[in-house]
Every structure is written in structure tokens, then in C-alpha cells.
Design an enzyme around this catalytic site. Sequence first.
Site, mmCIF file in Angstrom:
data_model
loop_
_atom_site.group_PDB
_atom_site.id
_atom_site.type_symbol
_atom_site.label_atom_id
_atom_site.label_comp_id
_atom_site.label_asym_id
_atom_site.label_seq_id
_atom_site.Cartn_x
_atom_site.Cartn_y
_atom_site.Cartn_z
ATOM 1 N N HIS A 32 0.737 -1.284 -0.016
ATOM 2 C CA HIS A 32 -0.044 -0.046 -0.016
ATOM 3 C C HIS A 32 0.835 1.246 0.028
ATOM 4 O O HIS A 32 2.222 1.096 0.259
ATOM 5 C CB HIS A 32 -0.976 0.119 1.338
ATOM 6 C CG HIS A 32 -0.157 0.193 2.602
ATOM 7 N ND1 HIS A 32 0.263 -0.851 3.222
ATOM 8 C CD2 HIS A 32 0.173 1.191 3.080
ATOM 9 C CE1 HIS A 32 0.959 -0.527 4.430
ATOM 10 N NE2 HIS A 32 0.714 0.715 4.270
ATOM 11 N N HIS A 37 -5.650 -1.798 4.968
ATOM 12 C CA HIS A 37 -5.471 -0.855 4.069
ATOM 13 C C HIS A 37 -4.856 -1.199 2.744
ATOM 14 O O HIS A 37 -3.929 -1.948 2.785
ATOM 15 C CB HIS A 37 -4.681 0.376 4.510
ATOM 16 C CG HIS A 37 -3.309 0.273 5.347
ATOM 17 N ND1 HIS A 37 -2.724 -1.266 5.388
ATOM 18 C CD2 HIS A 37 -2.598 0.890 6.055
ATOM 19 C CE1 HIS A 37 -1.514 -1.019 6.246
ATOM 20 N NE2 HIS A 37 -1.413 0.141 6.613
ATOM 21 N N HIS A 80 4.854 7.341 2.657
ATOM 22 C CA HIS A 80 5.656 6.090 2.433
ATOM 23 C C HIS A 80 4.934 4.995 1.602
ATOM 24 O O HIS A 80 3.869 4.861 1.276
ATOM 25 C CB HIS A 80 5.954 5.436 3.787
ATOM 26 C CG HIS A 80 4.554 4.793 4.542
ATOM 27 N ND1 HIS A 80 4.023 5.470 5.451
ATOM 28 C CD2 HIS A 80 4.199 3.492 3.985
ATOM 29 C CE1 HIS A 80 2.864 4.429 5.781
ATOM 30 N NE2 HIS A 80 2.860 3.437 4.923
ATOM 31 N N HIS A 129 1.666 -0.305 15.060
ATOM 32 C CA HIS A 129 0.835 0.718 14.939
ATOM 33 C C HIS A 129 -0.521 0.286 15.581
ATOM 34 O O HIS A 129 -0.926 -0.866 15.553
ATOM 35 C CB HIS A 129 0.447 0.949 13.394
ATOM 36 C CG HIS A 129 1.366 1.571 12.547
ATOM 37 N ND1 HIS A 129 1.922 2.646 12.835
ATOM 38 C CD2 HIS A 129 1.988 1.036 11.459
ATOM 39 C CE1 HIS A 129 2.938 3.008 11.859
ATOM 40 N NE2 HIS A 129 2.865 1.717 11.004
ATOM 41 N N TYR A 164 10.177 1.549 9.599
ATOM 42 C CA TYR A 164 10.149 2.622 8.526
ATOM 43 C C TYR A 164 11.383 3.267 8.216
ATOM 44 O O TYR A 164 12.451 3.408 9.390
ATOM 45 C CB TYR A 164 9.514 3.927 8.776
ATOM 46 C CG TYR A 164 7.812 3.842 8.747
ATOM 47 C CD1 TYR A 164 7.235 4.015 7.710
ATOM 48 C CD2 TYR A 164 7.267 3.165 9.932
ATOM 49 C CE1 TYR A 164 5.678 3.835 7.793
ATOM 50 C CE2 TYR A 164 5.982 3.167 9.702
ATOM 51 C CZ TYR A 164 5.209 3.350 8.608
ATOM 52 O OH TYR A 164 3.886 2.939 8.598
ATOM 53 N N GLU A 220 8.219 1.342 4.180
ATOM 54 C CA GLU A 220 7.919 0.683 5.218
ATOM 55 C C GLU A 220 8.012 -0.765 4.738
ATOM 56 O O GLU A 220 7.674 -1.127 3.694
ATOM 57 C CB GLU A 220 6.362 1.021 5.690
ATOM 58 C CG GLU A 220 5.848 0.118 6.924
ATOM 59 C CD GLU A 220 4.533 0.247 7.163
ATOM 60 O OE1 GLU A 220 3.564 0.429 6.197
ATOM 61 O OE2 GLU A 220 4.022 0.233 8.419
#
Lengths: 306, 306, 306, 306
Positions: free
Chosen positions: B153, B198, B213, B245, B254, B264
Site C-alpha cells: 500500500h 489498508h 511512504h 501501529h 520505517y 515501510e
Amino acid sequence: MAITGVMRPGHVMLNVLDIDESVKHYCEHMGLIETDRDDQGRVYLKCWDEHDWFSVVLQKNDSPGMDHMAFKVDNQASLLRFEENLKKFGCNVERIAAGELNHCGERVRFDSPTGHTFELYTEKEVYGNGLPTTNPAPWPEGLQGMQAVRFDHCLLYGDDLDGTVKLFVEALEFDVAEQVVDGELQIAAFLSCSHKAHDIAFIRNEEKNKIHHASFLLNTWENVLRAADIISMKDIPLDIGPTRHGLTRGQTIYFFDPSGNRNEVFCEDSYRYPDSPVLTWTPDHLGQAIFYHSRELNDRFLNVVT
Amino acid sequence: MAITGVMRPGHVMLNVLDIDESVKHYCEHMGLIETDRDDQGRVYLKCWDEHDWFSVVLQKNDSPGMDHMAFKVDNQASLLRFEENLKKFGCNVERIAAGELNHCGERVRFDSPTGHTFELYTEKEVYGNGLPTTNPAPWPEGLQGMQAVRFDHCLLYGDDLDGTVKLFVEALEFDVAEQVVDGELQIAAFLSCSHKAHDIAFIRNEEKNKIHHASFLLNTWENVLRAADIISMKDIPLDIGPTRHGLTRGQTIYFFDPSGNRNEVFCEDSYRYPDSPVLTWTPDHLGQAIFYHSRELNDRFLNVVT
Amino acid sequence: MAITGVMRPGHVMLNVLDIDESVKHYCEHMGLIETDRDDQGRVYLKCWDEHDWFSVVLQKNDSPGMDHMAFKVDNQASLLRFEENLKKFGCNVERIAAGELNHCGERVRFDSPTGHTFELYTEKEVYGNGLPTTNPAPWPEGLQGMQAVRFDHCLLYGDDLDGTVKLFVEALEFDVAEQVVDGELQIAAFLSCSHKAHDIAFIRNEEKNKIHHASFLLNTWENVLRAADIISMKDIPLDIGPTRHGLTRGQTIYFFDPSGNRNEVFCEDSYRYPDSPVLTWTPDHLGQAIFYHSRELNDRFLNVVT
Amino acid sequence: MAITGVMRPGHVMLNVLDIDESVKHYCEHMGLIETDRDDQGRVYLKCWDEHDWFSVVLQKNDSPGMDHMAFKVDNQASLLRFEENLKKFGCNVERIAAGELNHCGERVRFDSPTGHTFELYTEKEVYGNGLPTTNPAPWPEGLQGMQAVRFDHCLLYGDDLDGTVKLFVEALEFDVAEQVVDGELQIAAFLSCSHKAHDIAFIRNEEKNKIHHASFLLNTWENVLRAADIISMKDIPLDIGPTRHGLTRGQTIYFFDPSGNRNEVFCEDSYRYPDSPVLTWTPDHLGQAIFYHSRELNDRFLNVVT
């Protein structure tokens, strides 16, 4: 919406010989949560990271096995389309009234050429996953045993594999993700309605309407070890594992509930999309397909079903 | 078919200052595989467990950033439907001829209210994942560095968050999976066309058309540690991590490519369905939403974009 | 016997501002087990996979810090030899009667050039690790929180590093396993009496008699993640992590108890023997030595001690 | 010094039928590193995280098995003490000149009541672990296959178990860490000179001088899975695993080298001190002692030795 039609395995109803022993097995040992009982004595369970009210129903019976497996469908339009498809396909289709199972809406019941009973539904009440929907922690406290994450799939045995695969692909819009093929003959089919390597799988078998196992997801290979330890600590009959399947790459362990129904807990190690290639396993690699490490078939694993 | 419409992020084209350094970073360090170069000097890369010919394109430019991000759509009918939706939505929509990117079919390009360029396409040639489709091993030999599994993503920054979210939800049939909300104002939206938490995410930001990112999947938290070790061993600028997260539960680290684009690598720890609740994070838990362990925002993480 | 002399860190007595809050922290959150309280109100704790009656003693005090750290010695002959060595070295040495701490035999107390108080003893009553000594399971049920395995080591700050290292090496027969050296000056020394990279460590510091952290072992990097999650879920002040140290290769996370004493939980990733080379870190790699991933020193980590 | 006397298993010399196939197995598949060959055609190997020049010697022979196993002793004084002890014990003791094995000092060879040949030595040249001793990374690049960390122990079969255990305990100062006992009869003894659950182990068996397996350490349970995958990918004969032992808690997998010698790779999950209780397993739990998960003995595992 990009996930349409059949969304997922919604629940499995298992026949068990003794409700109390079974509840202890599925809750204390495997980590499911009891969410209800009904006036027929059926017990409703869910895994922690599922939102709907239940994903397993235990029903007392004289012999073990699967009563039915149900799939949640995205909406009424899809349900009607599938119902139509199923009728055209020649299935016996009936409607089960909302509330026949607590917390569950109307279900469309049908039989498959392999003799299994399946259902589709669009509504189930929300129980939640033990975490708030605002600022949730990554996991809830107080989980028991193996801490199963979700009911994931079933592997079923039956005679008319070709008919049932055709049914799931054509009437219910599943994909064949992986298969075992001997010459022209499909021996096993792993069917997906999602990114998962299987939402349901079938093995060709002389007898109709058998279940090989009901499977539950774990998060990590380390949790597969922990499940294996619990199996020994709690004196649960082990079938096989920890190991990996060649088929689906799953990291897995198999064992039996107190009634003799086989359970799997496993950690996923692959994903798929509708345009992923179908993966095929051949008889000369059948050992590796099933148990990637030992590469040896196992009579109990192949032949004990309920 | 149960996964329909937009299937997945298909590729991201990144602007880089130096092609050789960038190829070394993405291939030797992150484990992507170079699959082609074109006459414009663009380099095509893929992660090992992707089947299509490329998922990253590196393009020399005077400044870093994202040229465009493209999604693979299931079929022409969906593509036409989306094209129509995008035009109605008011986007600038154009068709890019097949072959403009090697191995890729015709693309429908459009802009978003946040100023980003996106594309949709239905065809990309198959390169394979390094494993046969008959009797495949669970992983191929010879992988390098972090052994990134797939392009997963992007997180993008832009001004008109409301417009872009509306675009993805209404025109492209994505779901909002998680969000950060300050009173009535949506600060961040994590959008999914799949079981993933996501497939694309946006943060509200004064300036248009920024990338925070590009993200790549790893299989396990142990591989996140290994990636972190490689970051130090290869003297790659770290941004933050390893950590988790709150948003998406991802286990993450990251860092920056040689041009300053943030990357990431992460391990998934959740899944969703269209009927999963939208998860909302509020300003008083923003630290936890972003860095679940430290619960402290970090200026560099919030403000450095390309 | 191949492990002789000083066997291991036996316990640490920590000064805490509030006993109840501290017990909650060390037991509910970190997973230690309360095994006794004495008439002075001191609370005795142990980690699950330790056999002796306690490895941590909490003592109410107006300010946080370490009262003393004690080592278990293999036998009386060794104890007498060490006592003699300590006196020759010029330490203040005294005997503390058996029973002054519940369940613990006579202790030889001495001070170090860095101003810390240490003790040696040979006898402590056995509490057990929650598993039978015949046919034990691999782990006991009912563990809480981070499930700390054992008290592992302390890192202490003090002025006369040279003197204290000389004391541990010459009088107590420890090895320097790893060190930070700036030119001729030793900045930090990690001392081992075992296969561990450190049983005790010291950092050169202007002020005497400070503790940087008391450290507890976890089994896996996955458990470090779980500990990190618990730190956030229970609102425990995080210092730094999850990360890896260059020094010792430890996979680690740091946080504070309710009194401000720093704790570490970590997973080992190295081993040593007496003939292993001393590993040396230099100022140009000090960031990497301490935080292998970020390679950045952190004022709080370096300067907050109790 | 707190680790004294016998420090560790220093090397095992294995008889193999074909040198090239064996080197491929131990290096490409298991990850050992070839460090020398001598004029007798013997090949010297080491695991990556060992400092001495070799820990495995492969020697061509008509039948598989163990030529000898050697232990590194801390110094000459200990060596002389052990040599004296061995002579008093009644062993045949001889000195093998320095240099008979490349890079290795003089060795004291002796036989055990179980018919095995063992050696002690104090000197072996240092090859290093592939990392500098100043500012080392946590692991070196370029490791192959299973990435075995160190040669860890052997399990040997022989008739006079009582005599050999007495020899190791009384003459060489080992501890019995764990044992299998049937009534008065000790069936198996796991002996430690360290924090490890076993540096050497013996099973009572009719025939003298047999080796059950040579064992190598892996860092994590995830690496045990990776080893299992490699076993299948490289068509290495599997014996059993991945699983856990009850004895020692080890997380393990067993397989065979091309000559039929059994190898183990495993991840440690316990530690001990000289004052740890001896753990005893009884015949009614023998299945669990050996294979904690299946709780079933396995003829091949019990009876195939070389």
C-alpha cells in the site's frame, strides 16, 4: 465494493456427543468464547477476533460430524442470485426462518452433490471482538488456551467432487485456488471466495457427507507451538503436527475434539487474488502436498472422518 | 467472483535521484527483483511473491516522490464502470496506451482531489513468483535482504482529504477501514478494497500530492527484526521502528531510500471484511494510533514527505 | 563442577515509593509471582522459571533505586575465598545473618568502588518453578502479563568503573564479555560469570551508586512485542524499544516501574564461553552499540537513573 | 572463573561414506562452513557462531558413525586433573599429538564404559565467527541453508550407562540435568557441564559405541520451520519433527545425513544451574518425554543408530 457475494465461512454446526466436554474443549483449550445457548441445548461459540455472534454451534447428537456449514453473503441481492443459481443447479433449496438459530437471520439451506448441507445468510447480530471500535488495543486480555482467532474453513469428504466444485464455482462464484489432480481426475479442490488459500476444501471419497476437519486461525507459528504444547498438557488426542502443508503453505497442527471431530489450528503463510494461478499438486508429490516436511501420507489423517 | 472491482495496488512509480543506488536499495537491501528496464531508463521491480511483471517502477527525477500509483482491476467491465464514475466525479481522466509501461496493458489515469495521480489497468504480463505452479515449494531460494513479499500500500498526504475519500469510496468502491477523527474532521483515512486493513491511506495535509511512504509486506515479526538489523548493517537511514501501529495493528519499521522516499516493511496482524466495523482513533489517542508502544508523535514521521 | 564460584544474580532489592502499585506492576504486568512478605513490609517476588524463593525484593523507601544486588555462590568454600578476596581488595565486608531476608541464608555484604552494595550467599530455600520435577510440562499455566522468565542482570552507574571492574574480575572471577572503550578509557563493562553476555554491567558516571535498570529475561522476540503491547495497554511509561542492542545482541524493551526504576525485558541472542573474545565498541559506533537499529543515543536512556 | 573444567563440546568426528555429498549436506543444507581439509582427506567444518577452527570433522569410512567426540577444557591444570581422574576410573587413556588434527593442540583420548571414544583438549586455533571483535553486527551475511549456530551436543547409545554416567559425573565433573528412570534403572541420562540442558546424553542400549544424533543449535522456532522446509526442498530424509521434547523442552527436528548419521537442529527453551533440580521422566510419560506433542514413541527414532 471489492469483496462481494459470499464473504466468508460464517459458522459450522458440529455434532458432539457431550456438550459439557465439548464446551470445555472449544473454550478452555482452544480459546473460543461461549456467547449463548438455546432451548434446544445448542451452544453458540465464537473466536475472539470475529464480530458476529457465533461461528461455531455445538449440537448434541449420537454421532459426531457436521450438521451444516454456513456462509455469510454480502446482501440480499447476492443471496437471491445465489438461491436462483442453486435451484438451477438442481440443489434442494429451502429457507430456514430467521431466529431458528439465535441471533441469525433467515438462512438459505441447500445440499451439495457430495451430500453436505450448506447454508447462506446475510444477517447475524454483532457481538464484537472484545475491543472497542474507538482506540482499540491490538488484542483483548483474558483469552484462554490456544487463543483461536477465527473460524477459518472446513475440509469435507464426499463422492461427487466434480459436482460440488462445479456448484461452488458456478453457483456461488468461488475460485479453485489449489487442487490435487491425478491424470484427468481431480482428487482434491481448495476453494476460495477471498484472499485466503481456502474458504472450503473437498476431497474425493467414496462416502458422502463427511467432515475431515474444521479449522481455526492462529496468528503465528509460535502460537502453533503453544497450541501443540496445550494439546499435550490437556491430553487432547493429536492427529499430526506441528508441520506445514505444501497445499496452501499453512503451518498447522491437527487434533480431535472429545467427540472425535478433527480440528485444525494453523497459521496462514500465503495469500491469493482472483488472477493468481491455480496451484496443482500431482500424485508423485502428494505426500509433500499434504505434509510438506515428512512427505509421507498417514492413514489416520487420510481416512478418519466424522 | 467474490473479489471484484479494484483487486489490489498493482504498482507504484517512484521518482529517484540515482537509479543505480536505488536499484541497490530496493533489490539488495529490500529483496525486490529487477525484471526489466525500458528505453526511458525506467527500472521495473517486483517482490518475490507477486506474479505480475512489476509492482515498483523507478524513474530518474530531480526530486523524489511518487509519479503515480496504479491499481489492478478485475476486468474491462469494471474498468469502464470506474472510468465512468471518475468522469462523473469530475476527475481528469485519460487513457495511457498499452505498452507505455513495458508488460502493462492500457491504463486509465486520473487525478484525485489531493493532487495525486492514480491509474487503473486490467492487464499485466505474468512473470511468476519464482515457484512452479505444480508442486511448488513454500518459498524460493536465493532471496536477498529483507525478502519483501509484496508491494502492499501507500500512505499519501494531501489537502482535500474529504474529496479523495469520497472518490475512493463512491467511484472506486473502497471501504473506510480505519480513520482518525478530530471532532467532525477526518484527519486520516485507511481505505481497503480487500481483507487488508489498508490498500491505500491518506492523511490531511496542507500541501497536495505528497507521499509519506510506500509499504511492503513481510511475513513475520521476526522478519521485521531482520529488516531492522539490515537497516543498521547497510547504513540505511531509519525513521522509526520496530514497533506496532495502533491503526491496523501492523508490526512495522520505517526507513528511507537513497532519494529520501520513505519505505515501510511490516507484518500484518489483522484482517477485515466489508461488514467489519470502521475503527476510529481520536486525537487523545493519536500517539497510540500511530506508534502503539511509545504513544509519542514524532515530528520527522509526521512531517517529512516527498 | 563446570559452573563454579559465583553462579548467578540471585536477587535485587529495589526501593519503591508505594508497595501496592509496585506489586501490581511487577506481578500483574511483568508476570512475577509474590512469594512472601516480611514484618518490615518487604515483598518477595520471583519469576516463574526460577527455583529459589525470590529474585526481587521490594522495599518501601522515600526515593527509588537499588538497595543491593546479591549473587548466589556455589558453596561455602567459594564464599570464604571471595570474602577473603574482597577484604584484600579493601572492600567493607560484613556478614548479614541468615533469616534477615526470609528464606535466605547468611549473606556476605560488600561495597564496590562505584558505591553500590552487593551481597553473596550460598543458601536460599526452594520454592520451585510451578512445574513438577517428574514429567514436567514445558511451561506452567496461569502466568500473567509479560511472563518474565528470570531476573537476569542489572546495569549500574558509578564513578570508579576501573575499580569495580577490577573487583569483579579479580575478587569474584567474572570475565569482561563486552566493553565500550574511548581511547584508553573504558566507558562501560559487561561482566559475565556464565554463558550470558552479562550477569552485571557498569557504566562510568560522575555520581556513585546509581541503577540504570534491572533486567528480566523473555523467551522470544515475539514475547518482546507482547511486552511492548502490554506497556501501552497498561499505560506503563516506555523508555525505548522494541529494538536490539549491538552490545550483547539482546532484543529488548525498556520501561519504568511506578517509582521510576527502569526495567528491561529482553530476549537473549548470543552466548559466550570463557575463551570467547572480548567484544569492544568504540565511540564512533556508540549509537549502534546501544540501539543497534536507530544508531542514535537518547538522553533519557543515558541520563535517567535511580 | 565461573565456568571451569570442561567448557563445552568442542567437536565431533563423523564417519561418512562420501565426502562430497557430506560436505554439501553439512555446508549447503545445514549452513556449516568448510575451514580446512587435511592430507588424510578429512574435512573440517564449523558453525557460524563458533570461534574455534572447527567443530565437525568428516572422515571417509566404509560405515557411518562417530569416530570420537571431543570436549574443550579450560586449562592444562584441569586437563591434568581430568587425565588423572580418567586413569583412576580405569579408562584407556592416551595422548594424541598436537597437529594430528589441523589447528588443534594435544588431545587426551579415553574410552567410556559404553564403548565410545572421547577426547579432551585445551587448545584450538581461532578462526572467528565472521564478525569483527570491534563493533560487530549481530549476524554475518552470506549464511547458507539452516544457518546452524553451533555444534551443541551428541546423544549416544551404549550398554554400560551406569558406568559412563559415573565417569562423566565423577571424573569430568558433569551434572545429570535430566534422566529417564524405570524403577531403579536409569534408561537415559542428559549430562551438562554448563547452563545447557545437555552437553552430552546417553541412552541405555544393548550394543556399545553407537551414536543416535549429533545436534546443532538454531536461534528460533521459526528457524526450525525454515530447517524443516529445507529438509523437504532438498529431499533430505526426515526422521521426525518439527516438535518439542519434554526432556530439555527443546524445539526440534531430526533428519539424516547422506551416510545415514542422524542430525538434529533445535532451538533451546530452558536453562539450568548446578543447583537446579534433576528432572526425571518415568516410563508412563516416556512418549511425552521424547516427543512432547505426539506422546508416541517411534521405532525409527528409538532404534536407528550409527
